[in-house]
Design a protein around this motif. Structure first.
Motif, short mmCIF file in Angstrom:
data_model
loop_
_atom_site.label_atom_id
_atom_site.label_comp_id
_atom_site.label_asym_id
_atom_site.label_seq_id
_atom_site.Cartn_x
_atom_site.Cartn_y
_atom_site.Cartn_z
N UNK A 94 0.84 -1.21 0.04
CA UNK A 94 0.17 -0.03 -0.02
C UNK A 94 0.76 1.24 -0.01
N UNK A 95 2.37 0.96 0.09
CA UNK A 95 3.24 2.40 0.01
C UNK A 95 2.89 3.15 0.98
N UNK A 96 2.47 2.66 2.17
CA UNK A 96 2.39 3.46 3.20
C UNK A 96 1.16 4.40 3.36
N UNK A 97 0.22 4.46 2.47
CA UNK A 97 -0.88 5.22 2.39
C UNK A 97 -1.86 4.78 3.04
N UNK A 98 -2.72 5.55 3.81
CA UNK A 98 -3.68 5.61 4.57
C UNK A 98 -5.01 5.71 3.63
N UNK A 99 -6.24 4.91 3.95
CA UNK A 99 -7.28 5.09 3.30
C UNK A 99 -7.91 6.56 3.38
N UNK A 100 -8.97 6.89 2.44
CA UNK A 100 -9.43 8.37 2.63
C UNK A 100 -10.19 8.44 3.90
N UNK A 101 -10.77 7.75 4.41
CA UNK A 101 -11.51 7.67 5.63
C UNK A 101 -13.32 7.57 5.36
N UNK A 102 -13.80 8.12 6.34
CA UNK A 102 -15.29 8.23 6.38
C UNK A 102 -15.83 6.63 5.99
N UNK A 103 -16.46 6.43 4.93
CA UNK A 103 -16.80 4.97 4.68
C UNK A 103 -15.75 4.20 4.08
N UNK A 104 -14.54 5.03 3.42
CA UNK A 104 -13.31 4.51 2.84
C UNK A 104 -12.38 4.22 3.62
N UNK A 105 -12.41 3.22 4.50
CA UNK A 105 -11.66 2.69 5.52
C UNK A 105 -11.18 1.20 5.20
N UNK A 419 -34.13 27.27 10.30
CA UNK A 419 -33.09 27.52 11.11
C UNK A 419 -31.99 26.35 10.97
N UNK A 420 -31.91 25.63 9.94
CA UNK A 420 -30.96 24.26 9.78
C UNK A 420 -29.51 24.99 9.17
N UNK A 421 -28.56 24.29 9.14
CA UNK A 421 -27.37 24.66 8.49
C UNK A 421 -26.71 23.63 7.71
N UNK A 422 -25.84 23.91 6.52
CA UNK A 422 -25.22 22.67 5.76
C UNK A 422 -24.22 22.25 6.53
N UNK A 423 -24.05 21.07 6.31
CA UNK A 423 -22.65 20.44 6.77
C UNK A 423 -22.09 20.08 5.74
N UNK A 424 -20.67 19.90 5.61
CA UNK A 424 -19.62 19.88 4.45
C UNK A 424 -18.69 18.73 4.80
N UNK A 425 -17.87 18.58 3.94
CA UNK A 425 -16.55 17.54 4.28
C UNK A 425 -17.20 16.28 3.37
N UNK A 426 -17.40 15.32 4.06
CA UNK A 426 -18.20 13.82 3.61
C UNK A 426 -17.02 13.33 2.54
N UNK A 427 -15.59 13.43 3.08
CA UNK A 427 -14.92 12.68 2.53
C UNK A 427 -15.22 11.08 2.72
N UNK A 428 -15.16 10.46 1.67
CA UNK A 428 -15.36 8.83 1.86
C UNK A 428 -16.85 8.48 1.48
N UNK A 429 -17.69 9.54 1.73
CA UNK A 429 -19.01 9.18 1.66
C UNK A 429 -19.81 8.95 0.19
N UNK A 430 -21.01 8.42 0.06
CA UNK A 430 -21.63 8.56 -1.39
C UNK A 430 -21.62 9.79 -1.98
N UNK A 431 -22.00 10.71 -1.02
CA UNK A 431 -22.26 12.24 -1.51
C UNK A 431 -20.88 12.87 -1.69
#
Length: 710
Positions: A94-105, A419-431
């Motif tokens: 794997x050349x020392x690489x970590x998976x992206x995270x989220x669901x991609x573990x 009164x909601x707020x958007x949440x970002x990031x989502x590394x590794x998820x479907x969206x």
């Protein structure tokens, strides 16, 4: 009955309990058109064709700025992190690489899906920019996946059932699905397979990587080997299982693969994904969507259109058309998204379902794909009206307006509650995966052409340049969209006869004017249609398009008092942290013109307004401010200016109140016309038992005494 936990909920639980990792015919593939490397033949069922991403470039503006944010991510994110889960499964370094995270573990049951999306991201980015470094990165990704496929075939542990197998986990999940194992024991194995195959086909069709097609073809052979011998009843039961049976667009990608390879096994495998109960219901226009997982099913219908292209079986096309109509409108929030907590809710249930987890971004991604595919076969302007809404108000709004080279910074759910707020990031998820794709293909539907090459469709008024070498045309569009203003199309190169079809948006009720070289054209511009300019064009010709924006409201289907505000195509949201609906009242301040502009004032910045002490901002500005996409309309009494009749503003059976119906008739050119309209409507309300005689008289008297200004 409670629903199973959503995938998003599983992710949030995991994040809270462990340290997060860094975060008959031939069909055309999703982004492929004639002239691209390795493109498939155009289906004869298509009367309209797209242009390659490489032939349309974005001009300056918000779309390009958002695109550039994602390009920086595509350039910078390490390929080895995306490949880590594949290499580990194949027993490679794997050349020392970590998976992206989220669901991609390293142990995630959906691992590998993100790598497929990343392939598409880089392929689209290369197609749109031509940057050699992106092509090098894409070729590196494909070559590494080829090594993984070969390693699995030669010494996989356990060894796959077919040498074409490629995934980031053993074949176990696919085997368990065949015995009806449910989520979350397994997660959507064919969904993951689809993402990988789609990314490979995009690498081939968008960037000319021949090895990608070879790898995908072998994967297709493996799919056929697993599914081709299973009884139809078993397949149908598999695809009906919540999330475990979710297969994304496997029928689409297998049909696309068949168009490229001509292998009968690939078409047969595509037909193995018929979700027959839902397919039959939609073909018969029976709406059984309530309670079904939205994004599990939307891409199936794009696949059915592909199968129609190959087989000519009308049931596939009819089901796709009817399904689209069950979602776009009856289950659509004002931004164009659908679903609550990933699920379809009852037809028309909009106000009743508003909360912080509406409109999964993946679902809109797939609805836009379905809309444009339907348009290719039947160029109905309604498809592009929806496309514009979803692209401008959901997809454009889904990318945070800050740079990041470590996260896609995109949304999952987009709440529509107060009164909601958007949440970002989502590394590794479907969206997170579809989000990477969304922002590197904004240009894919700005222009289309007719199959015979004699017509150019202008669908979206985005700043862009089209290069059409087959006709010798170069057309530049200057535009501040989504801001208001004149859009100018200039023929920079080329000459010859061409029908130019300009979309007249359904929201363009304030007029739509067209000029050619400064001369106003006599055209019939009907909102929700296309108008045609037919002439012989030459370099320097300029077409000006003007569609003034108007403030307007859209009512929730199940509660007309719950409303959204738009300025032309742009959803405006009130910035407020309050957790309850804000009450807005407008009618008492109307003038005879009956325009919301009488009571909603420009704030000083483009597309920003103020009302009731709040700022209204365009939703595509993507930050962390709490917002209200819907408000509660409060018009309790019939009041005209300072003249209060004292009569309740009652509603009739359809939910529209007296004042709603009256002001729909505006503008009124004189006070006399206004009074006559009030008197006529009050007489009708009286005859329907909604007014007493005394109330009717008080309403008319208030109108007479109102003396509203023009």
């Amino acid at each position: 009955m409670s629903q199973p936990p959503t995938r998003r909920r599983v992710l949030s639980i995991a994040a809270g309990t462990a340290a997060a990792a860094p975060l008959v015919h031939a069909a055309t593939p999703a982004h492929a058109v004639p002239g691209l490397p390795g493109a498939a033949p155009t289906p004869p069922s298509w009367s309209v064709l797209p242009f390659p991403l490489s032939q349309v470039t974005l001009g300056d503006g918000v779309f390009r700025r958002k695109r550039d944010l994602m390009l920086d991510y595509a350039r910078s994110y390490p390929a080895d992190r995306v490949l880590a889960v594949f290499r580990a499964n194949a027993g490679l370094d794997t050349r020392g690489a970590r998976p992206p995270g989220g669901w991609e573990t390293s142990d995630g049951n959906l691992r590998g899906h993100y790598g497929g999306h990343f392939l598409t991201l880089v392929a689209q980015a290369y197609a749109g920019t031509g940057e050699a470094a992106l092509k090098t990165k894409l070729d590196h990704l494909v070559a590494a996946l080829g090594e993984c496929q070969q390693a699995l075939a030669e010494h996989g542990s356990p060894k796959p059932s077919h040498p074409g197998y490629l995934a980031a986990y053993p074949e176990t999940q696919f085997i368990l699905l065949e015995s009806y194992t449910t989520y979350p024991t397994i997660w959507a194995p064919y969904y993951t397979c689809h993402k990988i195959m789609r990314g490979l086909l995009d690498a081939h069709t968008l960037a000319g990587n021949a090895q990608a097609l070879t790898i995908a073809s072998k994967m297709g052979d493996w799919v056929h080997s697993r599914l081709g011998g299973l009884p139809k009843a078993q397949l149908e039961r598999m695809w009906s299982i919540y999330i475990a049976g979710e297969y994304g667009g496997m029928n689409e990608v297998m049909a696309d693969l068949y168009a490229l390879t001509g292998r009968a096994e690939h078409l047969a495998a595509a037909r193995c994904f018929d979700n027959t109960a839902l397919l039959d219901a939609c073909a018969e226009d029976r709406d059984i969507l309530d309670g079904r997982h939205a994004n599990q099913h939307i891409p199936q219908f794009t696949g059915y259109l592909r199968l129609f292209d190959h087989t000519g079986q009308e049931q596939y096309a009819e089901a796709a058309r009817n399904f689209w109509g069950m979602v776009a409108g009856p289950r659509m929030y004002s931004l164009g998204g659908t679903g609550q907590g990933e699920m379809f809710r009852a037809r028309g249930a909009i106000a009743a379902t508003l909360d912080d987890k509406n409109a999964e971004t993946c679902a809109t991604y797939n609805m836009l794909k379905l809309s444009r595919q339907l348009f290719f076969r039947e160029p109905d302007p309604a498809y592009m009206d929806y496309y514009e809404r979803g692209l401008t108000n959901h997809i454009l709004a889904s990318r945070r307006d800050t740079p990041s080279t470590t996260s896609p910074e995109v949304t999952y759910f987009v709440g529509m509650g107060p009164g909601v707020v958007r949440q970002y990031d989502n590394t590794g998820t479907c969206c997170g995966g579809t989000g990477m794709e969304n922002h590197t293909k904004y240009q894919d539907s700005v222009y289309f052409r007719s199959a015979d090459g004699n017509t150019l469709y202008v669908n979206l008024y985005l700043a862009s340049t089209l290069r059409w070498p087959e006709r010798g045309f170069v057309v530049e569009q200057t535009s501040d969209y989504p801001a208001e203003g004149v859009r100018t199309l200039t023929f920079r190169e080329g000459r010859g006869r061409l029908d130019l079809k300009l979309r007249v948006p359904s929201w363009a009720t304030g007029g739509f004017t067209v000029t050619v070289n400064g001369v106003r054209q006599r055209v019939d511009a009907v909102p929700g249609s296309y108008l045609t300019l037919s002439r012989s064009w030459r370099p320097g010709d300029r077409v000006g398009v003007s569609a003034p924006y108007r403030l307007r409201i859209e009512r929730a289907l199940d509660d007309p008092t719950v409303q959204s505000l738009f300025h032309g195509p742009v959803l405006l949201v009130a910035r407020s942290p309050e957790s309850g609906f804000r009450p807005f009242s407008f009618y008492k301040d109307f003038t005879l013109r009956g325009d919301l502009a009488d009571v909603i004032r420009p704030e000083g910045r483009p597309l920003h307004f103020t009302t009731h002490g709040l700022t209204l901002a365009p939703f595509h500005i993507a930050d962390d401010t709490r917002y209200h996409a819907y408000f509660r309309r409060s018009e309790p009494a019939i009041v005209f200016g300072t003249a209060d009749s004292g009569v309740p503003n009652r509603a009739r059976a359809d939910g529209l109140t007296f004042l709603d119906v009256l002001w729909q008739q505006a503008p009124f050119t004189t006070s006399g016309r206004f009074v006559r309209a009030v008197r006529s409507l009050a007489d009708g309300w009286l005859s329907e038992g909604l007014f007493t005689r005394a109330e009717r008289d008080r309403v008319v008297a208030a109108a007479v005494g109102a003396n509203l200004r023009p």
